[in-house]
Design an enzyme around this catalytic site. Structure first.
Site, PDB file in Angstrom:
ATOM      1  N   ARG A 116     -13.833   1.736  -7.780  1.00  0.00           N
ATOM      2  CA  ARG A 116     -14.766   1.188  -9.301  1.00  0.00           C
ATOM      3  C   ARG A 116     -14.827   0.095  -8.317  1.00  0.00           C
ATOM      4  O   ARG A 116     -14.971  -0.144  -7.768  1.00  0.00           O
ATOM      5  CB  ARG A 116     -13.924   1.361 -10.233  1.00  0.00           C
ATOM      6  CG  ARG A 116     -12.731   0.508 -10.357  1.00  0.00           C
ATOM      7  CD  ARG A 116     -11.908   0.742 -11.657  1.00  0.00           C
ATOM      8  NE  ARG A 116     -10.880   0.006 -10.966  1.00  0.00           N
ATOM      9  CZ  ARG A 116      -9.336  -0.492 -11.800  1.00  0.00           C
ATOM     10  NH1 ARG A 116      -9.295  -0.616 -13.387  1.00  0.00           N
ATOM     11  NH2 ARG A 116      -8.382  -1.435 -11.843  1.00  0.00           N
ATOM     12  N   ASN A 154     -15.206  -4.648 -17.366  1.00  0.00           N
ATOM     13  CA  ASN A 154     -14.227  -4.481 -17.117  1.00  0.00           C
ATOM     14  C   ASN A 154     -13.591  -5.535 -15.900  1.00  0.00           C
ATOM     15  O   ASN A 154     -13.990  -5.281 -14.808  1.00  0.00           O
ATOM     16  CB  ASN A 154     -13.056  -3.280 -16.919  1.00  0.00           C
ATOM     17  CG  ASN A 154     -12.821  -3.162 -17.541  1.00  0.00           C
ATOM     18  OD1 ASN A 154     -11.724  -3.514 -18.029  1.00  0.00           O
ATOM     19  ND2 ASN A 154     -11.300  -2.932 -15.974  1.00  0.00           N
ATOM     20  N   GLU A 155     -12.690  -6.781 -16.013  1.00  0.00           N
ATOM     21  CA  GLU A 155     -12.727  -7.612 -14.786  1.00  0.00           C
ATOM     22  C   GLU A 155     -13.281  -7.704 -14.030  1.00  0.00           C
ATOM     23  O   GLU A 155     -13.384  -7.661 -13.001  1.00  0.00           O
ATOM     24  CB  GLU A 155     -11.296  -7.068 -14.409  1.00  0.00           C
ATOM     25  CG  GLU A 155     -10.072  -6.852 -15.949  1.00  0.00           C
ATOM     26  CD  GLU A 155      -8.720  -6.119 -14.723  1.00  0.00           C
ATOM     27  OE1 GLU A 155      -9.132  -5.768 -13.560  1.00  0.00           O
ATOM     28  OE2 GLU A 155      -7.740  -6.716 -16.068  1.00  0.00           O
ATOM     29  N   GLU A 312      -5.039  -6.741 -21.767  1.00  0.00           N
ATOM     30  CA  GLU A 312      -4.060  -6.052 -21.539  1.00  0.00           C
ATOM     31  C   GLU A 312      -2.932  -6.116 -21.017  1.00  0.00           C
ATOM     32  O   GLU A 312      -2.767  -7.653 -21.090  1.00  0.00           O
ATOM     33  CB  GLU A 312      -4.694  -5.076 -20.566  1.00  0.00           C
ATOM     34  CG  GLU A 312      -6.179  -4.196 -20.522  1.00  0.00           C
ATOM     35  CD  GLU A 312      -6.427  -3.994 -18.706  1.00  0.00           C
ATOM     36  OE1 GLU A 312      -5.913  -3.818 -17.945  1.00  0.00           O
ATOM     37  OE2 GLU A 312      -7.715  -3.375 -19.276  1.00  0.00           O
ATOM     38  N   TRP A 320       0.023  -0.986  -8.625  1.00  0.00           N
ATOM     39  CA  TRP A 320      -0.198  -1.384  -7.501  1.00  0.00           C
ATOM     40  C   TRP A 320       0.421  -2.973  -6.936  1.00  0.00           C
ATOM     41  O   TRP A 320       0.030  -3.472  -5.859  1.00  0.00           O
ATOM     42  CB  TRP A 320      -2.018  -1.978  -8.312  1.00  0.00           C
ATOM     43  CG  TRP A 320      -1.307  -2.630  -9.586  1.00  0.00           C
ATOM     44  CD1 TRP A 320      -2.279  -2.157 -10.896  1.00  0.00           C
ATOM     45  CD2 TRP A 320      -1.116  -3.855  -9.767  1.00  0.00           C
ATOM     46  NE1 TRP A 320      -2.049  -3.059 -12.081  1.00  0.00           N
ATOM     47  CE2 TRP A 320      -1.446  -4.514 -11.590  1.00  0.00           C
ATOM     48  CE3 TRP A 320      -1.096  -5.281  -9.233  1.00  0.00           C
ATOM     49  CZ2 TRP A 320      -1.036  -5.274 -11.814  1.00  0.00           C
ATOM     50  CZ3 TRP A 320      -0.915  -6.221  -9.580  1.00  0.00           C
ATOM     51  CH2 TRP A 320      -1.167  -6.829 -10.638  1.00  0.00           C
ATOM     52  N   GLU A 360      -3.581   6.087 -10.770  1.00  0.00           N
ATOM     53  CA  GLU A 360      -2.798   5.101 -11.930  1.00  0.00           C
ATOM     54  C   GLU A 360      -2.185   5.882 -12.711  1.00  0.00           C
ATOM     55  O   GLU A 360      -1.756   5.577 -13.602  1.00  0.00           O
ATOM     56  CB  GLU A 360      -4.100   3.954 -13.079  1.00  0.00           C
ATOM     57  CG  GLU A 360      -4.700   3.248 -11.688  1.00  0.00           C
ATOM     58  CD  GLU A 360      -5.707   2.297 -12.739  1.00  0.00           C
ATOM     59  OE1 GLU A 360      -5.488   1.131 -12.377  1.00  0.00           O
ATOM     60  OE2 GLU A 360      -6.277   2.321 -14.015  1.00  0.00           O
ATOM     61  N   LYS A 361      -1.325   6.782 -12.444  1.00  0.00           N
ATOM     62  CA  LYS A 361      -1.192   8.114 -12.769  1.00  0.00           C
ATOM     63  C   LYS A 361       0.645   7.487 -13.066  1.00  0.00           C
ATOM     64  O   LYS A 361       1.268   7.920 -13.207  1.00  0.00           O
ATOM     65  CB  LYS A 361      -1.244   9.552 -12.260  1.00  0.00           C
ATOM     66  CG  LYS A 361      -0.891   9.475 -10.754  1.00  0.00           C
ATOM     67  CD  LYS A 361      -1.032  11.323 -10.170  1.00  0.00           C
ATOM     68  CE  LYS A 361      -1.281  11.118  -9.060  1.00  0.00           C
ATOM     69  NZ  LYS A 361      -2.395  10.353  -8.138  1.00  0.00           N
ATOM     70  N   PHE A 362       1.185   6.920 -12.113  1.00  0.00           N
ATOM     71  CA  PHE A 362       2.797   6.052 -12.256  1.00  0.00           C
ATOM     72  C   PHE A 362       2.502   4.482 -12.654  1.00  0.00           C
ATOM     73  O   PHE A 362       3.519   4.269 -12.654  1.00  0.00           O
ATOM     74  CB  PHE A 362       2.770   5.989 -10.830  1.00  0.00           C
ATOM     75  CG  PHE A 362       2.910   7.207  -9.960  1.00  0.00           C
ATOM     76  CD1 PHE A 362       3.021   8.446 -10.436  1.00  0.00           C
ATOM     77  CD2 PHE A 362       2.003   7.337  -8.860  1.00  0.00           C
ATOM     78  CE1 PHE A 362       3.967   9.142  -9.957  1.00  0.00           C
ATOM     79  CE2 PHE A 362       1.842   8.272  -8.257  1.00  0.00           C
ATOM     80  CZ  PHE A 362       2.966   9.578  -8.382  1.00  0.00           C
ATOM     81  N   HIS A 363       1.043   4.675 -13.574  1.00  0.00           N
ATOM     82  CA  HIS A 363       1.420   3.339 -14.631  1.00  0.00           C
ATOM     83  C   HIS A 363       1.524   3.773 -15.214  1.00  0.00           C
ATOM     84  O   HIS A 363       1.540   4.657 -16.315  1.00  0.00           O
ATOM     85  CB  HIS A 363       0.140   2.981 -14.784  1.00  0.00           C
ATOM     86  CG  HIS A 363      -0.149   1.147 -14.819  1.00  0.00           C
ATOM     87  ND1 HIS A 363      -0.273   0.994 -16.040  1.00  0.00           N
ATOM     88  CD2 HIS A 363      -0.610   0.062 -14.369  1.00  0.00           C
ATOM     89  CE1 HIS A 363      -0.561  -0.077 -16.234  1.00  0.00           C
ATOM     90  NE2 HIS A 363      -0.648  -0.638 -14.986  1.00  0.00           N
TER      91      HIS A 363
HETATM   92  C1  GLA Z   1      -6.465  -3.671 -14.756  1.00  0.00           C
HETATM   93  C2  GLA Z   1      -7.479  -2.778 -15.050  1.00  0.00           C
HETATM   94  C3  GLA Z   1      -7.385  -1.238 -15.854  1.00  0.00           C
HETATM   95  C4  GLA Z   1      -6.009  -0.825 -15.155  1.00  0.00           C
HETATM   96  C5  GLA Z   1      -4.765  -2.121 -15.060  1.00  0.00           C
HETATM   97  C6  GLA Z   1      -3.965  -1.237 -14.137  1.00  0.00           C
HETATM   98  O1  GLA Z   1      -5.678  -4.876 -15.951  1.00  0.00           O
HETATM   99  O2  GLA Z   1      -8.481  -3.247 -16.392  1.00  0.00           O
HETATM  100  O3  GLA Z   1      -8.245  -0.712 -15.776  1.00  0.00           O
HETATM  101  O4  GLA Z   1      -6.583  -0.890 -13.760  1.00  0.00           O
HETATM  102  O5  GLA Z   1      -4.816  -3.037 -14.258  1.00  0.00           O
HETATM  103  O6  GLA Z   1      -2.229  -2.477 -14.248  1.00  0.00           O
END
Ligand code: GLA
Length: 663
Positions: A116, A154-155, A312, A320, A360-363
């Site tokens: 992304r 997003n970010e 968030e 990560w 991100e399946k391990f988040h």
């Molecule tokens: C960021 C992103 C999310 C996700 C989280 C994971 O903050 O905005 O989409 O990737 O990190 O911690």
């Protein structure tokens, strides 16, 4: 109407919920999602953040049916929506059509797809496509009763803070023309007589691409300013579309304060309707709740004290970091309350339901892979129930009394190459000074160097290498009128174009501090110097020449043995302190306490107290990060237990209390 009711008119309560990605799940799961959200007290879900390819599967072909159904279900369930524009992840077809919109790294590599954030912020095609999908969403959902907030992108700038492609080079030249007007002004500002770098045509100016060492620091600094501004332009384009087509719904984009170094959030915050922030613990740090508090205070400060949204955080481990340490029982709750204590009007998470596939399946998530029979789920339900009792906090303001000067531009400039020591690190000093204030239970506001300092009894400058003359005058006026200022080393050295202030260091502050720095004396890695009063320091020393300041502590050894290390200068009604070496922990406390940073409330280390003040009541949020029970002197009604409290508020180990104070 209070402030938060103005910023999120359709919510009006403490927001609870998180990123919701229904596109990753079959439709029958959506029904279970809404049922579970209701069980957990979720009232706000961020939807569609990465859904561009599902919303516009082919150029100009739209599929909003699934999103209509998701919004409908959420609305029926009484859950408001923070509707995203999906522009952080353009579809694969977009890059096939516009390969030139891919970002180019500093080294000249074109970044590929499959992730992304892989777009150039200056790309005309990207900007047009982003405005296009934002307009489609705005037209369709402007009047949808569930939509309480727009979540743009997003970010911005996270994976990819600057692009070095040719379109970026053109945009940079336009930006420079606007900033400097003429080439001769640019040549002067950048000091291009050095190494014969003079430019005779705008077209000769390139981004600071991979080059031999020693690239002009003024060029580098301007490129960082430009890059932050380019992303901000991308935001503005989408925001303006949303304001025009969906008026009345506030617009935000999620910041990453302070973990993203590259966006100048003082500027960004002025452009959003409501500030929102993402925060993740540095999981391995045992004191990461202090870093969390700093992030929250900084977020509130860029929001100019107005309520903000925690967009968030995580229920448990992220995926990560090198070692993704899980949160211990109670930690998620303390984290959420700590953000709320410091001005957040929400506790939102990434993400609602743990993904089964993808990166991100391990988040962690609110609904873990193990579902509702897990501790995390039980804690999520409990937190939702608790927050639903706290709606009266919405819109109240945090009471603070210490100011710390914060400046992204100075951070960028300090950490360019070829500084007197590699160990000069912005966050190192910020965290060290912030920590002492936190441990003394003094609530900190961060302030722009040219901001209003009048409300603070004490201002700290842990690191401000780059300082404009107007910032210096602002600080001097603050001290003259009675303020106490503490300045750490290597501050006030250069102006905003990376040129040393004339007349000896620290040029911007010499008169105010009543001294000059004759020579920087960086220390070898691991070396320490001793100071009077049994203090030790490392990294840095200086040879000071006093001109009005009085010595408070001297170096006992090291390259400045016998000379002043910490000084004090009375100016007008106030005092300016100078700390010429790197003190930490209790050694730093000795100096700060003498300057007036005394501990409040007499509580054990690790107990956090913050006050939020409203029109008709004030609130004390007390968080016990220790494993011992404590008692806090306070009276009022405790809102989590409903218990009245007369003089003593019991605060069990690891627990949280929210007290509506007796007036
Ligand atoms: C960021 C992103 C999310 C996700 C989280 C994971 O903050 O905005 O989409 O990737 O990190 O911690």
């Amino acid at each position: 109407m209070n402030n938060a009711a103005r910023t999120l008119p359709r919510l009006g309560k403490i927001g609870y919920g998180g990123d919701y990605n229904p596109e990753q799940w079959p439709e029958q799961v959506w029904h279970e999602d809404v049922r579970l959200m209701r069980e957990a007290g979720v009232n706000l879900a961020s939807v569609g953040i990465f859904a561009w390819a599902m919303l516009e599967p082919a150029p100009g072909e739209y599929d909003f049916g699934w999103l209509d159904r998701v919004l409908g279900l959420l609305h029926e369930g009484g859950i408001a929506v923070d509707l995203a524009t999906p522009t952080a992840a353009p579809p694969a077809w977009f890059f096939r059509r516009h390969p030139e919109a891919r970002p180019v790294t500093h080294e000249g590599h074109v970044l590929g797809g499959g992730a992304r954030h892989a777009f150039c912020p200056s790309s005309p095609a990207y900007r047009e496509a982003a405005a296009g999908i934002a307009a489609q969403l705005a037209r369709r959902y402007a009047d949808h009763p569930a939509v309480a907030l727009w979540h743009v992108h997003n970010e911005y700038g996270w994976s990819n803070h600057a692009c070095y492609c040719d379109a970026s080079a053109d945009a940079f030249r336009r930006w420079l023309r606007q900033r400097y007007g003429t080439l001769s002004a640019l040549n002067n500002a950048w000091g291009t007589t050095f190494w014969g770098q003079r430019y005779g045509d705008w077209a000769e100016i390139d981004p600071p691409r991979l080059a031999p060492p020693g690239v002009n620091p003024a060029l580098q600094l301007d490129y960082l300013r430009f890059s932050s501004d380019e992303y901000l332009d991308c935001f503005r384009i989408e925001r303006d579309v949303l304001h025009r087509l969906a008026p009345g719904v506030p617009v935000t984009t999620n910041f990453m304060v302070p973990n993203c170094k590259w966006m100048d959030y003082w500027k960004w915050a002025a452009e959003v309707d409501v500030v929102s922030n993402d925060h993740y613990l540095q999981a391995e740090r045992l004191d990461n709740h202090i870093e969390l508090a700093m992030a929250a205070d900084l977020t509130r400060s860029v929001a100019r004290g107005r309520p903000w949204l925690l967009m968030e955080h995580s229920t448990g481990a992220v995926n990560w970091q090198p070692r993704n340490i899980a949160k211990v029982p109670g930690e998620m709750r303390r984290n959420s309350f700590a953000h709320i204590a410091r001005g957040a009007d929400s506790a939102l998470f990434f993400q609602w339901r743990a993904s089964r596939f993808g990166a991100e399946k391990f988040h962690s998530a609110m609904v873990p892979h193990g579902g509702t029979s897990t501790r995390i789920w039980r804690d999520v339900v409990r937190l939702g129930a608790e927050l639903s009792n706290l709606d009266e906090l919405v819109g109240t303001r945090v009471a603070s009394d210490i100011g710390i000067v914060w400046d992204w531009e100075s951070w960028w400039a300090l950490e360019l190459e070829w500084r007197p020591s590699f160990d000069l690190r912005y966050l190192d000093r910020m965290s060290a000074y912030y920590e002492r204030a936190w441990r003394a239970n003094r609530t900190v506001d961060f302030v722009h160097p040219e901001g209003d300092l009048s409300g603070y009894q004490m201002m700290l400058i842990p690191s401000l290498y780059l300082m404009s003359s107007s910032a210096a005058e602002n600080l001097a006026a603050y001290v003259r009128s009675g303020g106490t200022l503490v300045v750490s080393y290597f501050s006030g050295i250069v102006d905003e174009i990376e040129t040393v202030h004339p007349g000896g260091h620290p040029g911007a502050l010499r008169d105010l501090l009543g001294l000059s720095v004759e020579e920087f004396l960086p220390l070898r890695a691991g070396d320490r110097v001793r100071l009077e009063r049994n203090l030790t320091a490392d990294v840095w020393a200086e040879r000071l020449v006093l001109a009005g300041a009085e010595p408070v502590l001297r170096y006992l050894d090291g390259p400045a043995a016998g000379e002043p290390a910490v000084t004090r200068h009375r100016v007008g009604q106030g005092t300016a302190w100078y700390v010429s070496t790197r003190l930490n922990g209790r050694d730093l406390d000795v100096v700060l306490q003498e300057a007036g940073l005394t501990a409040r409330d007499g509580l054990p280390d690790g107990v956090e107290l913050v006050r939020r003040v409203g029109d008709s009541a004030s609130y004390l949020i007390a968080i016990n990060h220790t494993d011992g029970d404590v008692e806090v002197a306070a009276s009022g009604k405790e809102l989590l237990t409903g218990a009245p409290c007369h003089g003593v508020l019991p605060l069990p180990a690891g627990d949280v209390r929210v007290l509506r104070a007796a007036s």
